[in-house]
Write an enzyme that holds these catalytic residues in place. Sequence first.
Site, short mmCIF file in Angstrom:
data_model
loop_
_atom_site.label_atom_id
_atom_site.label_comp_id
_atom_site.label_asym_id
_atom_site.label_seq_id
_atom_site.Cartn_x
_atom_site.Cartn_y
_atom_site.Cartn_z
N TRP A 191 -2.63 -3.15 -1.68
CA TRP A 191 -2.19 -4.54 -1.75
C TRP A 191 -3.29 -5.32 -1.05
CZ3 TRP A 191 -0.59 -8.77 1.24
CH2 TRP A 191 0.22 -9.70 0.60
N LYS B 18 17.37 -14.83 -2.98
CA LYS B 18 17.30 -14.02 -4.19
C LYS B 18 16.76 -14.83 -5.36
CE LYS B 18 18.28 -10.09 -2.75
NZ LYS B 18 17.69 -10.47 -1.47
N ASN C 86 -4.20 1.96 4.93
CA ASN C 86 -3.16 0.93 4.85
C ASN C 86 -3.21 0.19 6.18
OD1 ASN C 86 -0.89 -0.59 4.54
ND2 ASN C 86 0.59 1.09 4.66
N GLY C 87 -3.19 -1.15 6.15
CA GLY C 87 -3.21 -1.92 7.39
C GLY C 87 -4.44 -2.82 7.44
N HIS D 124 25.10 -34.51 6.67
CA HIS D 124 24.02 -34.85 7.62
C HIS D 124 22.68 -34.89 6.92
CE1 HIS D 124 26.91 -34.46 10.87
NE2 HIS D 124 27.34 -33.37 10.28
N CYS E 52 0.82 -1.23 0.00
CA CYS E 52 0.00 0.00 0.00
C CYS E 52 0.84 1.25 0.00
CB CYS E 52 -0.94 0.05 1.20
SG CYS E 52 -2.16 -1.23 1.19
N ARG F 137 6.35 -0.38 -3.45
CA ARG F 137 5.87 -0.99 -2.20
C ARG F 137 4.97 -2.18 -2.49
NH1 ARG F 137 6.55 2.51 2.17
NH2 ARG F 137 4.89 1.49 3.31
N GLU G 206 21.21 -16.01 1.70
CA GLU G 206 20.80 -14.82 0.95
C GLU G 206 20.77 -15.12 -0.54
OE1 GLU G 206 19.50 -12.06 1.08
OE2 GLU G 206 20.30 -10.77 -0.52
N GLU H 123 12.91 -15.47 -4.79
CA GLU H 123 12.01 -14.31 -4.96
C GLU H 123 12.10 -13.69 -6.34
OE1 GLU H 123 12.67 -11.00 -2.34
OE2 GLU H 123 14.80 -11.27 -2.32
N LYS I 103 7.54 -4.62 -1.25
CA LYS I 103 8.83 -4.15 -0.75
C LYS I 103 8.82 -4.06 0.77
CE LYS I 103 12.97 -2.57 -0.79
NZ LYS I 103 14.07 -3.53 -1.03
C1 AGP Z 1 14.62 -9.40 0.52
O1 AGP Z 1 15.08 -9.37 -0.82
C2 AGP Z 1 13.11 -9.37 0.61
N1 AGP Z 1 12.57 -8.29 -0.10
C3 AGP Z 1 12.63 -9.50 2.04
O2 AGP Z 1 13.15 -10.71 2.56
C4 AGP Z 1 13.02 -8.36 3.01
O3 AGP Z 1 14.41 -8.40 3.28
C5 AGP Z 1 12.26 -8.57 4.32
O4 AGP Z 1 10.88 -8.49 4.03
C6 AGP Z 1 12.60 -7.53 5.39
O5 AGP Z 1 12.25 -6.26 4.94
P1 AGP Z 1 12.78 -4.98 5.81
O6 AGP Z 1 14.28 -5.03 5.73
O7 AGP Z 1 12.20 -3.79 5.14
O8 AGP Z 1 12.27 -5.18 7.21
#
Ligand code: AGP
Length: 616
Positions: free
Chosen positions: A76, A489, A102-103, A508, A2, A27, A485, A492, A611
Amino acid sequence: MCGIVGYVGTRGSVDVLLGGLKRLEYRGYDSAGVAVIDADGHLGTRKHAGKLGILTDDLAAAPLADGHTGIGHTRWATHGGPTDENAHPHLGDDGKLALIHNGIIENFAELKGELLASGHTFHSETDTEVAALLVGDAFRATGDLTAAMLQVVNRLEGAFTLLAVHADQPGVVVGARRNSPLVIGLGEGENFLGSDVAAFVEYTHRAMEIGQDQLVTIRPDSVEVVDFGGAPVAPPTFEVDWDASAAEKGGWSSFMAKEISEEPEAVAKTILGRVTDGLVDLPEVTALGPEVLRSIDRVLIIACGTAAYAGMVGKYAIEQWARIPVDVELAHEFRYREPVLSPNTLVVSISQSGETMDTLMAVKYARERGARTLSICNTQGATIPRESDAVVYTHAGPEVAVASTKAFVAQITATYLLGLQLGQVRGALTDDEARGLVAELQAVPEKLATVLGVGDRIKELAHWMADTRSVLFLGRHVGYPVALEGALKLKELAYIHAEGFAAGELKHGPIALIEPGQVVFVLVPSPRDPRSLHSKVVSNIQEIRARGARVIAIAEEGDVAVLPHADEVIRIPLASPFFEPLLAVVPLHYFGMELASAKGLDVDQPRNLAKSVTVE
Ligand code: AGP
């Protein structure tokens, strides 16, 4: 999730609202709408499911009568699918009031029952419409939008940012927030509201925070903030430290490509101004007081996603340099296990957006139970820093792509600065040891700039692997969070199965996954590391190669021992063990982006993702 924009002033509000929503697109959303009070005092609204361009094109073809007061929203979907009817704004008071949200209003069902019983009809499936009808009724009773909003917010439960305008009060926008983002833009003869400063940064760099359970009334020449009891408050103001161009793609193929290229600068700017006489100087942390810093007997890092992986890297460094036990927990798990906390526990939250609801709720939980809280955040004026005892801002600049890249390296940098500061204050590091580590950290941006050169080779690999259905990532010690990480990537961005493992875990269980052709990225520690992790990881590579894995090794310049065992070696500059993650992650960021591109996917706005995850 949102995007919210509000405007009062002398400009045409439709353009200001659409421009602000455009900057907030990152966002994540699935419908958009605006409401404007025109010069004749009529309220006009337009809203559509789908991307902002649909709304923009419709308004170009059939303009709204413009005015100088308005609100805009990108939604959203939570309650009710992404349809025109469910898009915001929602109306009250016979269409004279428009409201955006928003929320999640958790008691909306009970309130909806009351409204239905009193004869109201609903046009959507949303919880938001309940708030619109309630504020509309309250306006009819009070004749004042601020009073009406104040009345209603005290009946709502859950998390919300609300903005409303009323045709009988042109020149006024009222906003309220609880556990959801909202910030004020302060102009000359005009004022703005936004989910974050990107909504108005092209018009003003002067901003004002809005605290928890506070309500703001903006007019062209005034900003009034009260708490939900109606008592005036004077929130702090701040200067936005980046300009609108920083949030533009600037000729790059994607925001993600641009933001990977900004990783060296993100580290450099996060360090800038925080080293004095070769030692870390973090007043945001030392302001907690030397006694407090010396009394800390445990650090608990809480975060989600990429931010959590940055915390996992930071764990190794803080423990090594400050000799304090450090645990890392996923924020959404943290408060449901009733953790044992004390005033000597330092809870460090890491969040790029500063609005992640899971992390925000965990910080509030920790603070309510007496722990000291410190936020590492990349967004000025965000909610989580405001709910923390202290904040160390990263200075990566606005990160627009949903997939976090430059914020990740900036977050690691901030945890290193914290670890060094604690080590210095607690005497766990001598000044010479600290100066040596600080110098290594200061050398990272230049080395990072070198690593950016691997992008072309990674692009070739990604195109060669476009049909890959599974990729594994292995790392040890500080390389393990980087493996996690790299896997995230790929999940997502390229929507394929990917998994990161601690290399020592292979035997293991996970080694059973290896079959001929399985692609495995391996983060190889420096052969100069005295802990012989290098030879252990090379052994791991041999074990998976013997079973047909295709190994892409990320190894430092000059490491020849790895050559016979890898199908591809991606080189990174020499660095001490703790500084390798900042370099080794860049090829993995490139790989996620290039594989998504090779598959023709949307690199900046991957499906199903937002985001900033501002709902639990
Ligand atoms: C990472 O590429 C993602 N977009 C997601 O894991 C993100 O890091 C996570 O949602 C945390 O977001 P923030 O750092 O804004 O709290």
